[in-house]
Design a protein around this motif. Structure first.
Motif, PDB file in Angstrom:
ATOM      1  N   UNK A  68       0.845  -1.195   0.000  1.00  0.00           N
ATOM      2  CA  UNK A  68       0.000   0.000   0.000  1.00  0.00           C
ATOM      3  C   UNK A  68       0.876   1.238   0.000  1.00  0.00           C
ATOM      4  N   UNK A  69       0.430   2.325  -0.618  1.00  0.00           N
ATOM      5  CA  UNK A  69       1.209   3.561  -0.596  1.00  0.00           C
ATOM      6  C   UNK A  69       1.383   4.066   0.832  1.00  0.00           C
ATOM      7  N   UNK A  70       2.553   4.648   1.119  1.00  0.00           N
ATOM      8  CA  UNK A  70       2.880   5.079   2.482  1.00  0.00           C
ATOM      9  C   UNK A  70       2.278   6.439   2.827  1.00  0.00           C
ATOM     10  N   UNK A  71       1.696   7.110   1.873  1.00  0.00           N
ATOM     11  CA  UNK A  71       1.179   8.457   2.124  1.00  0.00           C
ATOM     12  C   UNK A  71       0.016   8.447   3.110  1.00  0.00           C
ATOM     13  N   UNK A  72      -0.826   7.422   3.057  1.00  0.00           N
ATOM     14  CA  UNK A  72      -1.962   7.366   3.967  1.00  0.00           C
ATOM     15  C   UNK A  72      -3.041   8.360   3.591  1.00  0.00           C
ATOM     16  N   UNK A  73      -3.913   8.616   4.573  1.00  0.00           N
ATOM     17  CA  UNK A  73      -5.041   9.507   4.340  1.00  0.00           C
ATOM     18  C   UNK A  73      -4.557  10.956   4.211  1.00  0.00           C
ATOM     19  N   UNK A  74      -5.029  11.692   3.200  1.00  0.00           N
ATOM     20  CA  UNK A  74      -4.589  13.093   3.016  1.00  0.00           C
ATOM     21  C   UNK A  74      -5.219  14.017   4.061  1.00  0.00           C
ATOM     22  N   UNK A  75      -4.749  13.907   5.295  1.00  0.00           N
ATOM     23  CA  UNK A  75      -5.366  14.618   6.413  1.00  0.00           C
ATOM     24  C   UNK A  75      -5.330  16.133   6.219  1.00  0.00           C
ATOM     25  N   UNK A  76      -4.221  16.644   5.683  1.00  0.00           N
ATOM     26  CA  UNK A  76      -4.064  18.087   5.549  1.00  0.00           C
ATOM     27  C   UNK A  76      -4.931  18.682   4.440  1.00  0.00           C
ATOM     28  N   UNK A  77      -5.595  17.837   3.661  1.00  0.00           N
ATOM     29  CA  UNK A  77      -6.519  18.364   2.660  1.00  0.00           C
ATOM     30  C   UNK A  77      -7.868  18.708   3.265  1.00  0.00           C
ATOM     31  N   UNK A  78      -8.103  18.250   4.492  1.00  0.00           N
ATOM     32  CA  UNK A  78      -9.346  18.609   5.169  1.00  0.00           C
ATOM     33  C   UNK A  78      -9.311  20.081   5.566  1.00  0.00           C
ATOM     34  N   UNK A  79     -10.461  20.735   5.655  1.00  0.00           N
ATOM     35  CA  UNK A  79     -10.488  22.124   6.136  1.00  0.00           C
ATOM     36  C   UNK A  79      -9.919  22.218   7.544  1.00  0.00           C
ATOM     37  N   UNK A  80      -9.336  23.366   7.854  1.00  0.00           N
ATOM     38  CA  UNK A  80      -8.699  23.552   9.158  1.00  0.00           C
ATOM     39  C   UNK A  80      -9.679  23.342  10.302  1.00  0.00           C
ATOM     40  N   UNK A  81     -10.929  23.779  10.127  1.00  0.00           N
ATOM     41  CA  UNK A  81     -11.914  23.630  11.197  1.00  0.00           C
ATOM     42  C   UNK A  81     -12.146  22.160  11.528  1.00  0.00           C
ATOM     43  N   UNK A  82     -12.188  21.300  10.491  1.00  0.00           N
ATOM     44  CA  UNK A  82     -12.402  19.870  10.721  1.00  0.00           C
ATOM     45  C   UNK A  82     -11.177  19.247  11.375  1.00  0.00           C
ATOM     46  N   UNK A  83      -9.976  19.642  10.923  1.00  0.00           N
ATOM     47  CA  UNK A  83      -8.759  19.107  11.527  1.00  0.00           C
ATOM     48  C   UNK A  83      -8.693  19.455  13.009  1.00  0.00           C
ATOM     49  N   UNK A  84      -9.005  20.699  13.351  1.00  0.00           N
ATOM     50  CA  UNK A  84      -8.948  21.101  14.751  1.00  0.00           C
ATOM     51  C   UNK A  84     -10.004  20.379  15.579  1.00  0.00           C
ATOM     52  N   UNK A  85     -11.152  20.125  14.983  1.00  0.00           N
ATOM     53  CA  UNK A  85     -12.195  19.374  15.690  1.00  0.00           C
ATOM     54  C   UNK A  85     -11.735  17.947  15.969  1.00  0.00           C
ATOM     55  N   UNK A  86     -11.063  17.330  14.991  1.00  0.00           N
ATOM     56  CA  UNK A  86     -10.545  15.974  15.178  1.00  0.00           C
ATOM     57  C   UNK A  86      -9.496  15.958  16.284  1.00  0.00           C
ATOM     58  N   UNK A  87      -8.592  16.943  16.265  1.00  0.00           N
ATOM     59  CA  UNK A  87      -7.576  17.031  17.312  1.00  0.00           C
ATOM     60  C   UNK A  87      -8.216  17.183  18.685  1.00  0.00           C
ATOM     61  N   UNK A  88      -9.231  18.045  18.780  1.00  0.00           N
ATOM     62  CA  UNK A  88      -9.888  18.282  20.068  1.00  0.00           C
ATOM     63  C   UNK A  88     -10.523  17.004  20.598  1.00  0.00           C
ATOM     64  N   UNK A  89     -11.160  16.230  19.723  1.00  0.00           N
ATOM     65  CA  UNK A  89     -11.777  14.978  20.149  1.00  0.00           C
ATOM     66  C   UNK A  89     -10.730  13.986  20.648  1.00  0.00           C
ATOM     67  N   UNK A  90      -9.617  13.916  19.951  1.00  0.00           N
ATOM     68  CA  UNK A  90      -8.560  12.997  20.370  1.00  0.00           C
ATOM     69  C   UNK A  90      -7.944  13.444  21.692  1.00  0.00           C
TER      70      UNK A  90
END
Length: 323
Positions: free
Chosen positions: A97-119
């Motif tokens: 499988x490609x090592x790049x994984x899920x393109x997390x940084x392509x998500x909007x900043x608001x969604x990324x910060x929400x994911x971080x907050x939940x974690x």
């Protein structure tokens, strides 16, 4: 239409004549879709890897075609096509499988910060965090908390999950915005601020018990913490042990006047009053088991009034204004 395709095989009634089961037929149809651009190789690989029956169907089909070649030489071209298609399926399934994984940084900043907050809230289940120290410093202040800070496996794995670049940027921005960092004495706080640049550059909420010989230097250092917005001061009997330079000198000459130490004589108050730019100030009394006493309530209320009126002023405010 390419010569080697499931559609071509079906026009020759190959699935019925060779007795191909549904698993291999589904895989051959998916291979056609891959050649047409409908699905990618990763999807084909998952179809094979996630089902032992599908992988077994490929091997059984190759064996079946080999037996047909022995008994029916006229079927050699068709059997070779089927075997090549099965071999291609196995080759796709066994690709790394490609090592790049899920393109997390392509998500909007608001969604990324929400994911971080939940974690963060899932891993750190308390609002305040007691930072762990890998090496004990020279501090000899009383310890009312356990020295071995509790750290779960999830906390240790966060850096491995995200990688160093991500951890030091967006993750820490959310982490320091949502958590309060508690320190058992100014000595410990000063050690962390001096040796941890990430903490110094990003911490926003600090609670510290006011005691020890490093109080003045620590509160002086807090003036330069760039993002500090909330400061909690915990007072106890230990707060009154160390006097500032002037009060220590006066006490040596006028001991009766300093029989009862006043909060205005405590080491670190002058430096504490020089801090500016905070949004919130709190003053608390330590629990009685940690050196606190209810007789400090008047000092707590008055100190809160004093600090709130000065520490919340903008940083451009003249620190030399007389009290």
């Amino acid at each position: 239409m390419p010569l080697k395709s499931f559609y071509t095989l079906k026009t020759k009634a190959v699935p019925a004549r060779y007795g191909l089961n549904k698993n291999i037929q589904d895989l051959l149809i998916a291979l056609d879709d891959h050649h047409n651009g409908s699905i990618d190789a990763e999807e084909i690989g998952r179809l094979v890897r996630l089902s032992p029956k599908r992988r077994a169907a490929i091997a059984n089909t190759i064996t079946k075609c080999a037996n047909i070649i022995k008994n029916q030489p006229n079927e050699i071209p068709t059997c070779v096509d089927v075997i090549e298609m099965c071999t291609e399926l196995l080759e796709i399934a066994d690709r790394k499988s490609p090592v790049d994984g899920f393109p997390f940084f392509r998500l909007p900043m608001e969604i990324r910060e929400r994911i971080f907050a939940l974690m963060i809230n899932n891993v750190f289940r308390t609002k305040s965090v007691l930072p762990a120290s890998n090496r004990p410093g020279p501090c000899k202040c009383p310890r009312f908390d356990r020295d071995n800070t509790f750290q779960t496996t999830q906390m240790k794995d966060l850096k491995r999950i995200f990688g160093p670049n991500l951890i030091t940027l967006e993750f820490y921005r959310v982490f320091f915005r949502t958590k309060t960092f508690r320190f058992r004495c100014p000595c410990e706080l000063r050690s962390h601020l001096t040796n941890n640049n990430i903490l110094f550059d990003n911490v926003r909420k600090i609670v510290v018990q006011w005691s020890g010989p490093e109080a003045a230097k620590t509160f002086q250092l807090l003036k330069s913490v760039p993002k500090l917005k909330s400061l909690g001061i915990v007072i106890s009997r230990l707060t009154y042990i160390h006097l500032n330079e002037r009060s220590a000198l006066m006490k040596s000459y006028f001991p009766l006047a300093y029989k009862n130490t006043r909060l205005g004589d405590v080491l670190g108050l002058d430096e504490l009053l020089e801090i500016r730019g905070l949004n919130q100030v709190e003053v608390m009394i330590a629990h009685s088991s940690r050196g606190g006493t209810q007789s400090n309530e008047m000092d707590r209320a008055n100190l809160l009034d004093l600090l709130s009126s000065r520490l919340t002023q903008p940083k451009e405010y003249d620190n030399d204004v007389e009290l």
